[in-house]
Scaffold this motif. Structure first.
Motif, mmCIF file in Angstrom:
data_model
loop_
_atom_site.group_PDB
_atom_site.id
_atom_site.type_symbol
_atom_site.label_atom_id
_atom_site.label_comp_id
_atom_site.label_asym_id
_atom_site.label_seq_id
_atom_site.Cartn_x
_atom_site.Cartn_y
_atom_site.Cartn_z
ATOM 1 N N SER A 1 0.823 -1.217 0.000
ATOM 2 C CA SER A 1 0.000 0.000 0.000
ATOM 3 C C SER A 1 0.854 1.263 0.000
ATOM 4 O O SER A 1 0.416 2.323 -0.468
ATOM 5 N N CYS A 2 2.088 1.165 0.520
ATOM 6 C CA CYS A 2 2.998 2.323 0.489
ATOM 7 C C CYS A 2 3.285 2.747 -0.941
ATOM 8 O O CYS A 2 3.353 3.945 -1.245
ATOM 9 N N PHE A 3 3.427 1.752 -1.830
ATOM 10 C CA PHE A 3 3.695 2.056 -3.234
ATOM 11 C C PHE A 3 2.455 2.634 -3.910
ATOM 12 O O PHE A 3 2.555 3.617 -4.665
ATOM 13 N N SER A 4 1.299 2.027 -3.656
ATOM 14 C CA SER A 4 0.077 2.514 -4.297
ATOM 15 C C SER A 4 -0.271 3.928 -3.835
ATOM 16 O O SER A 4 -0.718 4.762 -4.629
ATOM 17 N N GLU A 5 -0.056 4.221 -2.554
ATOM 18 C CA GLU A 5 -0.313 5.563 -2.046
ATOM 19 C C GLU A 5 0.652 6.578 -2.654
ATOM 20 O O GLU A 5 0.271 7.718 -2.969
ATOM 21 N N ALA A 6 1.914 6.158 -2.819
ATOM 22 C CA ALA A 6 2.919 7.060 -3.380
ATOM 23 C C ALA A 6 2.619 7.391 -4.835
ATOM 24 O O ALA A 6 2.700 8.554 -5.258
ATOM 25 N N VAL A 7 2.262 6.387 -5.624
ATOM 26 C CA VAL A 7 1.980 6.649 -7.037
ATOM 27 C C VAL A 7 0.671 7.427 -7.181
ATOM 28 O O VAL A 7 0.527 8.258 -8.107
ATOM 29 N N SER A 8 -0.288 7.226 -6.276
ATOM 30 C CA SER A 8 -1.529 8.016 -6.296
ATOM 31 C C SER A 8 -1.238 9.478 -5.986
ATOM 32 O O SER A 8 -1.832 10.384 -6.591
ATOM 33 N N SER A 9 -0.340 9.709 -5.041
ATOM 34 C CA SER A 9 0.051 11.071 -4.696
ATOM 35 C C SER A 9 0.686 11.777 -5.884
ATOM 36 O O SER A 9 0.378 12.941 -6.184
ATOM 37 N N LEU A 10 1.574 11.055 -6.591
ATOM 38 C CA LEU A 10 2.226 11.643 -7.760
ATOM 39 C C LEU A 10 1.220 11.870 -8.881
ATOM 40 O O LEU A 10 1.269 12.899 -9.570
ATOM 41 N N SER A 11 0.293 10.932 -9.074
ATOM 42 C CA SER A 11 -0.733 11.088 -10.116
ATOM 43 C C SER A 11 -1.607 12.307 -9.845
ATOM 44 O O SER A 11 -1.965 13.038 -10.772
ATOM 45 N N ALA A 12 -1.933 12.524 -8.582
ATOM 46 C CA ALA A 12 -2.740 13.695 -8.223
ATOM 47 C C ALA A 12 -1.985 14.983 -8.513
ATOM 48 O O ALA A 12 -2.573 15.983 -8.971
ATOM 49 N N LEU A 13 -0.670 14.984 -8.255
ATOM 50 C CA LEU A 13 0.153 16.161 -8.546
ATOM 51 C C LEU A 13 0.190 16.431 -10.048
ATOM 52 O O LEU A 13 0.022 17.582 -10.497
#
Length: 559
Positions: free
Chosen positions: A522-534
Motif C-alpha cells: 500500500s505504500c507504493f500505491s499511495e505514493a503513485v496516487s500522490s504523484l498522479s494527483a500532482l
C-alpha cells in the motif's frame, strides 16, 4: 517570550560578555582575514530564553512594545525584536547530499572571503557560519562580534555510510565542520528507500533531533532548513524525506527548502524509480519549496561549457574562476572529484538563492518571500531554476555578454537545471534574483521585453518577484537566478511515474522493500496516487492555457 509563529522572531540572548578573541582562523579564508582586530566591546541586549524564528508580526510588535515599555523598562531583560539577518542550517543527507554540501561550503567561503576584507565576523557570514573560540571547551565558545577566529558551518551531516563524511573530515574542509554535528553508520541503506526511511529513521530519530536542536540553539533568528539529498539512493531518498517530517513536527515555523537531485533515465541504481516515487510523496506533504535538479541537465550544461571553453575562438577569453562548474574555492589544493563540476552548479544555485539573505541590496528578497510569492497552492511548490551566465568573458577586446542576453538565457531550455522548456509552458509565478551591477531600470525593461513571450495563468498575470543584490558572484560582474513555478516540471514527474510502472508491473525487486518492518504494498500505491494527483493538478492548469485573459474593468473614481 513572543508567541512563535512562522515568520515571527526575536533575538535570542547573548551569553558572552566583553573580551578579546585572539585565536586566528586557520586555513579557512584568504590572507586578508587574518587581521588581528579587537572584538567590539558591545554585547547584545539580553532577551528572553530560547530560540525564536523569523520576524515579528505587526500585532506581536505592538504587544512587545506595550509589555516592555510598561513592565520591562529598565529591567535589563527586554525581548528585542530581531533586526539582524537571519540564519539557515544546511542538512546534507547521503553521499550525493554531502558531496554537494562540501562544494557549497568551499564556494561559500570563497565568496565571503572576496567581500570581507577585514576579517570581521559580520551578519553576512553569520547566515551560514558560527564564529567559535576554539580555546573554550564545550559549546560556550561562540563569538557574536569581532574578528573571525574559527568558522564552523551551520550544518548537520548525515550518511549511513562513513566513506564520504570521513573523506570530508580528512580533507581541507575538516575544520569547518563541528564533529558533534555528524551522524554516520557503517552498513548503508543499500539503495533502498525503506531501509533509510523505516529502519534508520526510527533508529536515529532522537540523535537527529538532538543535532537539529543544537544547531537551532546556535542561531539568533533561524529562518530556514536547507535539505540537500538525492532521490535515487536509499539514504538520501529515505532518511532525507524522513527528516522532513521530523523538521515539520519539531520546527513547524521554520521553512523547509529542499534541493532534490533526480536520477536520469540511464541511472545505474535499478531501484531508483521506487525510491524516487516513495520520496515524492514525502516531498509533496512536508516540504515548503522543492528545487528539483536533473542529473542529465547538469551533464548537458557541463558539456555546453566544455564546448565553449575548448573552442579556439572563446577558450582563451573565459575567466576560469567564473565558470559555474569551477571548483576554485578557498582551498585550491582540494582534489577534483568526478562529479564536482555537476555539484558546483548546484552549490552555485544555493549561493545565489541565499544571496539576499547574506548581502545588502536595493531590492532584497527574503526566503519567506520566495515561498509566499511563488507557491500559490500547497502541493505546487516545485520551482524550476536556471543560472546565467555560465561563464564571463575575460578578454577586454571582446565585449561582455549583454545584460539583455543574460535575461533571455534564463528562460532558455539550455540553462534550466531540469529538462524543461518554460517558454512553452504555463507560469504560475516567477522570481528573478539578480546580483551585481544591475539597475532596477534594467530589470524592469527586461521583464517588459520578455512578458509577451511568456504565458502566465490568467489570475496572476503580474506574477513577478524580483531582487537586486549588490554583491556579484566571484568572477562575475552580474548574474541571474530565475525561479519559476511552471507546469514545465510535469514531464519530469510523468517520466518518473512511467519508469516506476515499468518496474512495478513485474514486481521486480519488490521483496527487498516488503521485508522491511512497516513497509507494505500500500505504500507504493499511495505514493503513485500522490504523484498522479500532482500531475493532474498540472494538467488542469495546462488546460487553461488557451483561455483568454479577461481584461477586468477598472474602478472609476468620481471627482
Amino acid at each position: 517570550m513572543l508567541t512563535r509563529q512562522r515568520g515571527s522572531a526575536v533575538r535570542r540572548p547573548s551569553r558572552y560578555g566583553n573580551g578579546e578573541a585572539q585565536v586566528h582562523l586557520r586555513g579557512l579564508l584568504t590572507e586578508n582575514l587574518y587581521l588581528n582586530l579587537e572584538r567590539s566591546g558591545a554585547t547584545a541586549a539580553t532577551c528572553g530564553s530560547g530560540v525564536t524564528y523569523g520576524r515579528p508580526a505587526p500585532l506581536e510588535s505592538a504587544r512587545w512594545w506595550a509589555r516592555n515599555t510598561e513592565a520591562g523598562a529598565g529591567s535589563g531583560a527586554v525581548d528585542w525584536p530581531c533586526r539582524s539577518m537571519t540564519q539557515s542550517v544546511v542538512v546534507q543527507v547521503g553521499q550525493c547530499g554531502n558531496q554537494i554540501g562540501c562544494c557549497f561550503w568551499d564556494l561559500a567561503l570563497r565568496e565571503h572571503a572576496a567581500v570581507n576584507k577585514k576579517g570581521i565576523y559580520d551578519e553576512a557570514i553569520s547566515s551560514f557560519f558560527r564564529n567559535v573560540d576554539t580555546r573554550v571547551v564545550g559549546d560556550g565558545g561562540s563569538i557574536s562580534k569581532g574578528k573571525i577566529c574559527s568558522l564552523k558551518a551551520r550544518a548537520v551531516l548525515i550518511d549511513m555510510e562513513e566513506g564520504v563524511v570521513n573523506e570530508i573530515l580528512q580533507g581541507p574542509l575538516r575544520d569547518v565542520f563541528d564533529s558533534k554535528q555528524l551522524i554516520t553508520d557503517i552498513s548503508g541503506s543499500g539503495n533502498n528507500w525503506a531501509v533509510g526511511h523505516k529502519v534508520f529513521g526510527s533508529l536515529y530519530q532522537e540523535k537527529i533531533l538532538e543535532k537539529l536542536r543544537k544547531s537551532a540553539e546556535h542561531c539568533d533568528c533561524l529562518q530556514c532548513f536547507f535539505i540537500i539529498h538525492s532521490m535515487g539512493g536509499g539514504t538520501g531518498s529515505g532518511l532525507g524525506t524522513f527528516l522532513l517530517k521530523v523538521l515539520e513536527d519539531e520546527f513547524p515555523e521554520v521553512y523547509r527548502f529542499v534541493t532534490s537531485i533526480y536520477p536520469s533515465g540511464e541511472d545505474d541504481v535499478i531501484t531508483s524509480p521506487y525510491n524516487s516515487i516513495l520520496a515524492m510523496k514525502e516531498l509533496n506533504e512536508h516540504a515548503d519549496c522543492v528545487l528539483p535538479v536533473d542529473n542529465q541537465s547538469l551533464f548537458d550544461i557541463i558539456s555546453k561549457i566544455d564546448v565553449m571553453v575548448n573552442s579556439g575562438k572563446l577558450g582563451a577569453a573565459i575567466k576560469p574562476k567564473s565558470l559555474v562548474t569551477s571548483s576554485t574555492g578557498v582551498f585550491k589544493k582540494r582534489q577534483e572529484k568526478p562529479f564536482d563540476a555537476m555539484n558546483n552548479i548546484v552549490a552555485n544555485l544555493l549561493l545565489n538563492l541565499t544571496s539576499s539573505a547574506r548581502f545588502e541590496g536595493s531590492l532584497n528578497m527574503d526566503l519567506n518571500e520566495i515561498s509566499m510569492n511563488l507557491v500559490p497552492f500547497p502541493q505546487l511548490h516545485y520551482l524550476v531554476s536556471s543560472l546565467t551566465p555560465l561563464y564571463t568573458l575575460a578578454d577586454v577586446n571582446i565585449p561582455p555578454r549583454r545584460l539583455d542576453q543574460m535575461f533571455s538565457d534564463a528562460f532558455s531550455k539550455d540553462h534550466q537545471l531540469i529538462r524543461a522548456d518554460p517558454r512553452h509552458s504555463l507560469y504560475l509565478a516567477c522570481a528573478l534574483m539578480v546580483r551585481g551591477n544591475v539597475q532596477i531600470s534594467d530589470l524592469r525593461r527586461n521583464i517588459e521585453r520578455l512578458k509577451p513571450s511568456l504565458q502566465f495563468v490568467s489570475w496572476n498575470q503580474e506574477g513577478w518577484k524580483t531582487s537586486l543584490c549588490s554583491v556579484p558572484p566571484v568572477g562575475h560582474s552580474h548574474s541571474l537566478l530565475a525561479l519559476a513555478n511552471n507546469t514545465c516540471v510535469k514531464p519530469t514527474f510523468v517520466e518518473l511515474k512511467e519508469r516506476f510502472i515499468r518496474l512495478y508491473k513485474k514486481k521486480a525487486h519488490l521483496h527487498h522493500y516488503l521485508q522491511i518492518e512497516g513497509m507494505e504494498e500500500s505504500c507504493f500505491s499511495e505514493a503513485v496516487s500522490s504523484l498522479s494527483a500532482l500531475i493532474q493538478e498540472y494538467n488542469q492548469l495546462d488546460a487553461t492555457k488557451s483561455m483568454p485573459v479577461e481584461d477586468l474593468p477598472r474602478l472609476n473614481v468620481a471627482v
